[in-house]
Design a protein around this motif. Structure first.
Motif, short mmCIF file in Angstrom:
data_model
loop_
_atom_site.label_atom_id
_atom_site.label_comp_id
_atom_site.label_asym_id
_atom_site.label_seq_id
_atom_site.Cartn_x
_atom_site.Cartn_y
_atom_site.Cartn_z
N GLY A 14 -55.71 -24.22 86.30
CA GLY A 14 -55.90 -24.81 84.99
C GLY A 14 -55.12 -26.10 84.86
O GLY A 14 -53.99 -26.20 85.33
N THR A 15 -55.75 -27.08 84.24
CA THR A 15 -55.05 -28.28 83.82
C THR A 15 -54.75 -28.08 82.34
O THR A 15 -54.92 -26.97 81.83
CB THR A 15 -55.91 -29.54 84.04
N TYR A 18 -58.57 -27.71 80.92
CA TYR A 18 -59.69 -27.26 81.73
C TYR A 18 -59.28 -26.14 82.67
O TYR A 18 -58.14 -26.09 83.11
CB TYR A 18 -60.25 -28.40 82.60
N GLN A 20 -60.68 -24.86 86.41
CA GLN A 20 -61.55 -25.35 87.47
C GLN A 20 -61.58 -24.34 88.61
O GLN A 20 -60.57 -23.66 88.88
CB GLN A 20 -61.06 -26.70 87.99
N SER A 29 -65.81 -28.45 94.72
CA SER A 29 -65.78 -28.02 93.33
C SER A 29 -66.97 -27.12 93.03
O SER A 29 -68.11 -27.45 93.38
CB SER A 29 -65.80 -29.24 92.41
N TRP A 31 -67.12 -25.38 89.66
CA TRP A 31 -67.33 -25.61 88.24
C TRP A 31 -66.02 -26.04 87.59
O TRP A 31 -64.95 -25.85 88.13
CB TRP A 31 -67.92 -24.40 87.52
N ARG A 32 -66.18 -26.62 86.41
CA ARG A 32 -65.04 -27.00 85.57
C ARG A 32 -65.41 -26.66 84.14
O ARG A 32 -66.45 -27.08 83.65
CB ARG A 32 -64.77 -28.50 85.71
N SER A 33 -64.57 -25.88 83.48
CA SER A 33 -64.87 -25.40 82.14
C SER A 33 -63.86 -25.94 81.14
O SER A 33 -62.66 -25.87 81.36
CB SER A 33 -64.82 -23.87 82.12
N ASN A 34 -64.35 -26.53 80.07
CA ASN A 34 -63.48 -26.93 78.96
C ASN A 34 -63.84 -26.06 77.76
O ASN A 34 -64.49 -26.48 76.84
CB ASN A 34 -63.58 -28.42 78.66
N GLY A 69 -68.05 -20.25 85.21
CA GLY A 69 -67.13 -20.75 84.19
C GLY A 69 -67.54 -20.49 82.75
O GLY A 69 -66.85 -20.90 81.82
#
Length: 195
Positions: A14-15, A18, A20, A29, A31-34, A69
């Protein structure tokens, strides 16, 4: 903001806003989920059985589908979540700055039981051999032990012991409708742990 978590050939991290997922073997990559337009993640991620779990500043615990995600379910607490989810069999334990510890069904997010800790829990919890430990901002160490189930299965009666900063000796009960999970707490003014 979170340490990486490796599960089922994927790396999750996690950032600030997000989560990821990357392939562990190639770093590609996936997926990336926000979630909900970018909620702030707190604590560490937990991952198992095709799900990724984390708490956030928007007071929700999220379970994401590890494959894409998307949100599988979310559980709302009464305040921000800074602790990390603890997974044990089909249980998920999470604490919040609302001064509660929650026991959830990991697959559905259904609340099984909750326990008032007497202080905000904003740090990681630990689980080992049937014992779950959390520290509150009041300085109390809350220890939950399974008394009538195998050590690795935190179902049945859970006993909680309060630490040195609690104000008076007392005990109380809280359970869910089918009595599968119950909490008892003993408090001490001198740090004594009652067994």
């Amino acid at each position: 903001r979170t340490a990486p978590m490796l599960s089922d050939g994927k790396v999750f991290f996690g950032t600030e806003y997000y989560v990821q997922a990357l392939r562990a073997d190639t770093g590609d990559s996936l997926w990336r989920s926000n979630v909900s337009g970018g909620v702030q993640l707190n604590g560490s991620l937990a991952a198992a059985d095709g799900r990724v779990y984390f708490g956030s500043n928007d007071t929700n615990l999220y379970a994401l589908n590890a494959a894409n995600g998307s949100v599988a379910w979310k559980f709302k607490t009464d305040d921000r979540i800074y602790s990390s989810p603890v997974l044990v069999r089909n249980f998920l334990f999470i604490s919040s700055t609302d001064s509660k510890l929650y026991a959830l069904d990991r697959s559905s997010g259904t609340l099984l039981s909750s326990y008032s800790t007497g202080g905000r829990v904003a740090s990681a919890m630990a689980f080992s051999n049937g014992t779950l430990a959390a520290v509150t901002d009041a300085g109390a160490l809350e220890i939950f032990k399974s008394t009538n189930a195998p050590p690795e299965l935190p179902s049945g009666l859970l006993v909680a012991y309060g630490g040195a900063s609690t104000s008076s000796r007392a005990s109380g009960w809280m359970d869910n409708s089918d009595n599968e999970t119950a909490f008892m707490r003993e408090r001490s003014t001198d740090g004594t742990v009652f067994a």
